[in-house]
Design a protein around this motif. Structure first.
Motif, PDB file in Angstrom:
ATOM      1  N   GLU A 515       0.814  -1.221   0.000  1.00 48.17           N
ATOM      2  CA  GLU A 515       0.000   0.000   0.000  1.00 48.17           C
ATOM      3  C   GLU A 515       0.845   1.267   0.000  1.00 48.17           C
ATOM      4  N   ASP A 516       1.896   1.288   0.812  1.00 49.80           N
ATOM      5  CA  ASP A 516       2.742   2.477   0.905  1.00 49.80           C
ATOM      6  C   ASP A 516       4.140   2.040   1.309  1.00 49.80           C
ATOM      7  N   LEU A 517       5.078   2.080   0.360  1.00 50.44           N
ATOM      8  CA  LEU A 517       6.444   1.624   0.639  1.00 50.44           C
ATOM      9  C   LEU A 517       7.111   2.452   1.725  1.00 50.44           C
ATOM     10  N   ASN A 518       6.702   3.699   1.882  1.00 55.10           N
ATOM     11  CA  ASN A 518       7.299   4.541   2.922  1.00 55.10           C
ATOM     12  C   ASN A 518       7.004   4.023   4.321  1.00 55.10           C
ATOM     13  N   ASP A 519       5.868   3.338   4.487  1.00 55.17           N
ATOM     14  CA  ASP A 519       5.531   2.810   5.810  1.00 55.17           C
ATOM     15  C   ASP A 519       6.583   1.816   6.285  1.00 55.17           C
ATOM     16  N   SER A 520       6.935   0.877   5.432  1.00 58.39           N
ATOM     17  CA  SER A 520       7.919  -0.131   5.828  1.00 58.39           C
ATOM     18  C   SER A 520       9.303   0.480   5.955  1.00 58.39           C
ATOM     19  N   ALA A 521       9.614   1.453   5.082  1.00 59.06           N
ATOM     20  CA  ALA A 521      10.928   2.094   5.163  1.00 59.06           C
ATOM     21  C   ALA A 521      11.083   2.880   6.459  1.00 59.06           C
ATOM     22  N   ALA A 522      10.038   3.578   6.861  1.00 56.04           N
ATOM     23  CA  ALA A 522      10.093   4.365   8.096  1.00 56.04           C
ATOM     24  C   ALA A 522      10.163   3.478   9.329  1.00 56.04           C
ATOM     25  N   ALA A 523       9.672   2.241   9.192  1.00 59.69           N
ATOM     26  CA  ALA A 523       9.593   1.334  10.343  1.00 59.69           C
ATOM     27  C   ALA A 523      10.761   0.360  10.417  1.00 59.69           C
ATOM     28  N   ALA A 524      11.610   0.333   9.400  1.00 61.96           N
ATOM     29  CA  ALA A 524      12.579  -0.752   9.256  1.00 61.96           C
ATOM     30  C   ALA A 524      13.532  -0.883  10.443  1.00 61.96           C
ATOM     31  N   VAL A 525      14.086   0.221  10.898  1.00 59.25           N
ATOM     32  CA  VAL A 525      15.064   0.166  11.993  1.00 59.25           C
ATOM     33  C   VAL A 525      14.417  -0.339  13.276  1.00 59.25           C
ATOM     34  N   ASP A 526      13.229   0.162  13.587  1.00 61.69           N
ATOM     35  CA  ASP A 526      12.542  -0.292  14.796  1.00 61.69           C
ATOM     36  C   ASP A 526      12.156  -1.764  14.681  1.00 61.69           C
ATOM     37  N   TYR A 527      11.763  -2.185  13.476  1.00 59.84           N
ATOM     38  CA  TYR A 527      11.405  -3.585  13.284  1.00 59.84           C
ATOM     39  C   TYR A 527      12.630  -4.489  13.486  1.00 59.84           C
ATOM     40  N   LEU A 528      13.780  -4.081  12.955  1.00 57.48           N
ATOM     41  CA  LEU A 528      14.978  -4.899  13.149  1.00 57.48           C
ATOM     42  C   LEU A 528      15.323  -5.017  14.626  1.00 57.48           C
ATOM     43  N   GLN A 529      15.124  -3.951  15.384  1.00 60.42           N
ATOM     44  CA  GLN A 529      15.368  -4.023  16.826  1.00 60.42           C
ATOM     45  C   GLN A 529      14.426  -5.030  17.483  1.00 60.42           C
ATOM     46  N   MET A 530      13.161  -5.021  17.086  1.00 57.46           N
ATOM     47  CA  MET A 530      12.212  -6.011  17.600  1.00 57.46           C
ATOM     48  C   MET A 530      12.676  -7.416  17.281  1.00 57.46           C
TER      49      MET A 530
END
Length: 596
Positions: A515-530
């Protein structure tokens, strides 16, 4: 004069913890079932670790502080490493440590990569700057092994194993950092099959030094008729000294160090600006396939960089624990009413203990994750069963960005806590703790920034094999949870909750990319920490299972640290989950003018 009560930072290879991880967590002995590794018995592994620790601690570790103070120097194109580095490197190479996991046919010892991983862990903790000189040679060896011609393998690989020659990665240019499609270095074909390489490369680790007889540069460049972008990049081997037909060294090639970067840390490592002025080079692999070829080298380097973060974290942790048990300052709250003015050691204070347990839990957890990933490298390349090879390769693909980014972030966090435990003494240069902070930050930046690693995890790895990579890992964690006894509830309950949150966020991320590639890009660092935190929870559950019921300070310490991680650190996941799923609107909707 050193301040009284402020110890000087030292390092001792954590052999007991390494053996615990290798033997009791990842069962490295199972590799002996593979014919290539049948000699890698527990006795051999113990002997290797003991001998490596002895040499590294006593010859390389003692150069950490002096190497940082002196740094590398450049004079008329020649680089001199800090005093003692040349002798220490010669001894390290002659003892066979560089070729520990290299192929026997190329003068290596043929032992598992995971064992070499443990030695790199030691080397990085003892002297992170020094570790870069042999470290880059490993990547050059792997790239030539995967894509070099037989003649190139025979020319270079034994020397890289033996350590009398070293290797580099020449990717970055002033106008092409992480965007390698902007590489402008030229490679002009010659009638004899060689190429003339013309261009400038920056940030070249160990691009020039006095430790080896020759330096083998692997250079990204483009031929005159190559397509634009990354599809037009090829890889070339460009030796510092050309090699004669009989294998001896010939004339000096036109590859020269123009400058050494003045850096925040790792001063003992020469970070060079390299000028290639019609230097003779030779194509490695196919034309215009340089990026694919270089990824072999980059992936090896990314795992190595994770180990550098681990090593510095170990160094900081060791010294913080020692200092906290020696430094007297204040009294615990339980003694405030006493009339005595005697101070206690600072380890009695809850906040100091919080910092020490955080350092231990992150460092020791990352060691389990790194070594297990390294074992999967061995399985992916050597197991006779194709299904096992493929499954292990998938695990390595998934965990490489996590090992690189999460562990190097841990290196920075733990180094900072080390300074904090020391207080004012930590901020003062003479005690060695601030060097850990300066050295550790580069690990988050080179070989692909941690933001790029996070984008690799979210943008590529979650979708590979139809999204099977995270599914398989989550299934493994669930299997470990299912087999845990009731007495493991102190880990299993928070891990079950954290895993559920990670699965929910993973599903959201995969859908959001549509839906919006920016969503995953903005979340990537926090997701990797999780992802990293849940991974460590998985390994701490395994460690708790092993330690449960065993006597002795070491095993009881493991249980205490597992409990701390599950109680105090793993819940970070629940704070990150809503951050990830908040999308990118608050990041991307404001105009650039509002960022002032």
């Amino acid at each position: 004069m050193k301040n009284k009560g402020a110890s000087v930072a030292t390092y001792k290879s954590p052999v007991q913890d390494m053996e615990f991880v290798l033997n009791e967590i990842i069962n490295v002995g199972s590799l002996t079932e593979i014919e290539k590794f049948e000699d890698a018995t527990e006795d051999i592994i113990t002997g290797v670790l003991d001998e490596a620790a002895k040499q590294i601690d006593n010859t390389i570790g003692v150069l950490n502080e002096s190497g940082d103070a002196e740094g590398a120097s450049l004079n008329n194109g020649e680089v001199t490493t800090p005093e003692g580095f040349k002798e220490a490197y010669a001894s390290y190479a002659e003892s066979g440590w560089i070729g520990l996991d290299k192929d026997i046919e190329f003068d290596g010892q043929g032992l598992p990569y995971v064992l070499a991983t443990a030695v790199t862990d030691m080397l990085s903790g003892a002297n992170a700057a020094f570790s870069l000189y042999p470290g880059l040679s490993n990547g050059a060896y792997e790239a030539l092994k995967a894509h070099g011609t037989q003649a190139q393998k025979e020319t270079y690989m034994s020397h890289l194993s033996l350590g009398d020659w070293s290797g580099t990665m020449c990717l970055t240019e002033p106008g092409a950092g992480s965007d390698l499609g902007q590489v402008r270095t030229k490679a002009v074909p010659q009638e004899d099959g060689s190429y003339l390489i013309e261009g400038n490369k920056i940030f070249i680790t160990a691009g020039e030094h006095d430790l080896t007889d020759n330096i083998i540069h692997l250079v990204l460049a483009r031929t005159p008729d190559a397509p634009e972008g990354i599809r037009g990049i090829s890889m070339f081997v460009v030796p510092k000294f050309l090699i004669n037909e009989d294998g001896s060294l010939g004339e000096r090639n036109a590859a020269e160090c123009a400058n050494i970067e003045e850096k925040m840390g790792i001063h003992g490592s020469s970070t060079c600006v390299m000028n290639f002025t019609d230097a003779k080079g030779y194509l490695v692999g196919e034309l215009n396939k340089g990026i694919q070829n270089m990824f072999v080298m980059m992936n090896a380097a990314r795992l190595m960089v994770g180990l550098q973060g681990l090593g510095v974290a170990e160094r900081a942790t060791q010294n913080a624990i020692t200092y906290a048990k020696e430094r007297k300052q204040g009294r615990p709250l339980t003694r405030k009413a006493e009339s005595s003015f005697d101070s206690d050691t600072i380890i009695v204070h809850p906040d100091v203990r919080r910092m020490l347990f955080t350092m231990k839990a992150l460092t020791e957890g990352c060691r389990m994750m790194a070594y297990d990933t390294a074992k999967h490298v061995d399985l992916s390349e050597n197991h006779p069963d194709e299904a096992v090879r493929n499954a292990s390769k998938a695990r390595v693909d998934l965990m490489t960005p996590v090992c690189k980014a999460f562990i190097t972030d841990v290196g920075v966090e733990v180094s900072g806590l080390g300074v904090q435990v020391y207080g004012g003494h930590g901020y003062i240069k003479e005690h060695g703790m601030e060097q850990n902070m300066r050295d550790s930050k580069i690990f988050c930046i080179y070989e692909g920034t941690n933001g790029i690693q996070a984008m690799d995890l979210v943008g590529r790895k979650l979708s590979m094999n139809d999204g099977q990579l995270p599914i398989d890992f989550f299934a493994e964690v669930k299997s470990e949870l299912a087999s845990a006894s009731a007495e493991m509830a102190f880990v299993t309950q928070p891990l079950t909750s954290a895993l559920s949150a990670l699965e929910e966020v993973t599903a959201w991320l995969i859908k959001s990319k549509e839906e919006d590639l920016n969503d995953s890009a903005a979340a990537a660092v926090d997701y990797l920490q999780m992802f990293g935190l849940v991974s460590l929870g998985y390994y701490w559950l395994r460690a708790a299972k092993v330690a449960s019921g065993k006597e002795g300070v070491f095993y009881q310490g493991k249980l205490a640290t597992a409990n701390f991680f599950a109680t105090k650190l793993l819940p970070r996941v629940h704070g990150l989950a809503p951050v990830v799923m908040s999308g990118s609107r608050c990041v991307m909707e404001p105009s650039e003018e509002l960022i002032v």
